[in-house]
Design a protein around this motif. Structure first.
Motif, PDB file in Angstrom:
ATOM      1  N   CYS A   1      34.732  -9.328  15.879  1.00 22.45           N
ATOM      2  CA  CYS A   1      33.675  -9.546  14.896  1.00 22.45           C
ATOM      3  C   CYS A   1      33.875  -8.649  13.678  1.00 22.45           C
ATOM      4  CB  CYS A   1      32.321  -9.258  15.541  1.00 22.45           C
ATOM      5  SG  CYS A   1      30.962  -9.491  14.390  1.00 22.45           S
TER       6      CYS A   1
ATOM      7  N   HIS B   1      26.553 -12.665  14.058  1.00 24.46           N
ATOM      8  CA  HIS B   1      27.453 -13.028  12.974  1.00 24.46           C
ATOM      9  C   HIS B   1      28.208 -14.304  13.363  1.00 24.46           C
ATOM     10  CE1 HIS B   1      30.097 -12.387   9.565  1.00 24.46           C
ATOM     11  NE2 HIS B   1      31.156 -12.513  10.335  1.00 24.46           N
TER      12      HIS B   1
ATOM     13  N   CYS C   1      23.920  -9.204  17.108  1.00 21.57           N
ATOM     14  CA  CYS C   1      24.657  -9.237  15.846  1.00 21.57           C
ATOM     15  C   CYS C   1      24.524 -10.625  15.220  1.00 21.57           C
ATOM     16  CB  CYS C   1      26.126  -8.894  16.114  1.00 21.57           C
ATOM     17  SG  CYS C   1      27.220  -9.195  14.734  1.00 21.57           S
TER      18      CYS C   1
ATOM     19  N   CYS D   1      29.690 -14.343  17.036  1.00 19.28           N
ATOM     20  CA  CYS D   1      29.848 -13.052  17.693  1.00 19.28           C
ATOM     21  C   CYS D   1      29.251 -13.148  19.091  1.00 19.28           C
ATOM     22  CB  CYS D   1      29.146 -11.966  16.890  1.00 19.28           C
ATOM     23  SG  CYS D   1      29.245 -10.333  17.655  1.00 19.28           S
TER      24      CYS D   1
ATOM     25  N   ALA E   1      31.591  -8.090  11.517  1.00 19.99           N
ATOM     26  CA  ALA E   1      30.347  -7.377  11.211  1.00 19.99           C
ATOM     27  C   ALA E   1      30.151  -6.165  12.122  1.00 19.99           C
ATOM     28  CB  ALA E   1      29.162  -8.324  11.330  1.00 19.99           C
ATOM     29  N   CYS E   2      30.417  -6.312  13.416  1.00 18.86           N
ATOM     30  CA  CYS E   2      30.099  -5.217  14.343  1.00 18.86           C
ATOM     31  C   CYS E   2      31.311  -4.697  15.095  1.00 18.86           C
ATOM     32  CB  CYS E   2      29.004  -5.653  15.320  1.00 18.86           C
ATOM     33  SG  CYS E   2      29.565  -6.817  16.577  1.00 18.86           S
TER      34      CYS E   2
HETATM   35 ZN    ZN Z   1      29.181  -8.983  15.727  1.00 22.85          ZN
END
Ligand code: ZN
Length: 83
Positions: A54, A30, A28, A23, A56-57
């Motif tokens: 990403c 990730h 983050c 990421c 995750a975010c």
């Molecule tokens: Zn991220």
């Protein structure tokens, strides 16, 4: 200014068959490993970075690096400024 990275062909020549996608938001952090066989030899790792979002975010853009097994992270990581 974007960092110029190696091509997938150059990466495969050095024996690396996977990339790790990080990421672009360091808070983050990730990351995921992907097999590199889906990208042709002339493509640079930096060329595919804008294609990632990403999981995750939700941030668009990524940092793509060769998956050198056992290789250490560089001592100084030069992070791009985001505009
Ligand atoms: Zn991220």
């Amino acid at each position: 200014m974007r960092e110029q990275k190696i091509t997938f062909g150059e990466m495969r020549e050095s024996g690396v068959s996977r990339v790790i996608v990080f990421c672009s938001d360091y808070r983050c952090s990730h990351s995921t490993a992907l097999p590199a066989d889906r990208w042709p030899d002339h493509v640079r790792l930096s060329d595919i970075e804008p294609q990632f979002v990403c999981k995750a975010c939700g941030k668009r853009g990524a940092d793509v690096r060769p998956d050198y097994q056992g290789a250490k992270r560089p001592a100084s990581v030069n992070r791009r400024a985001q505009l």
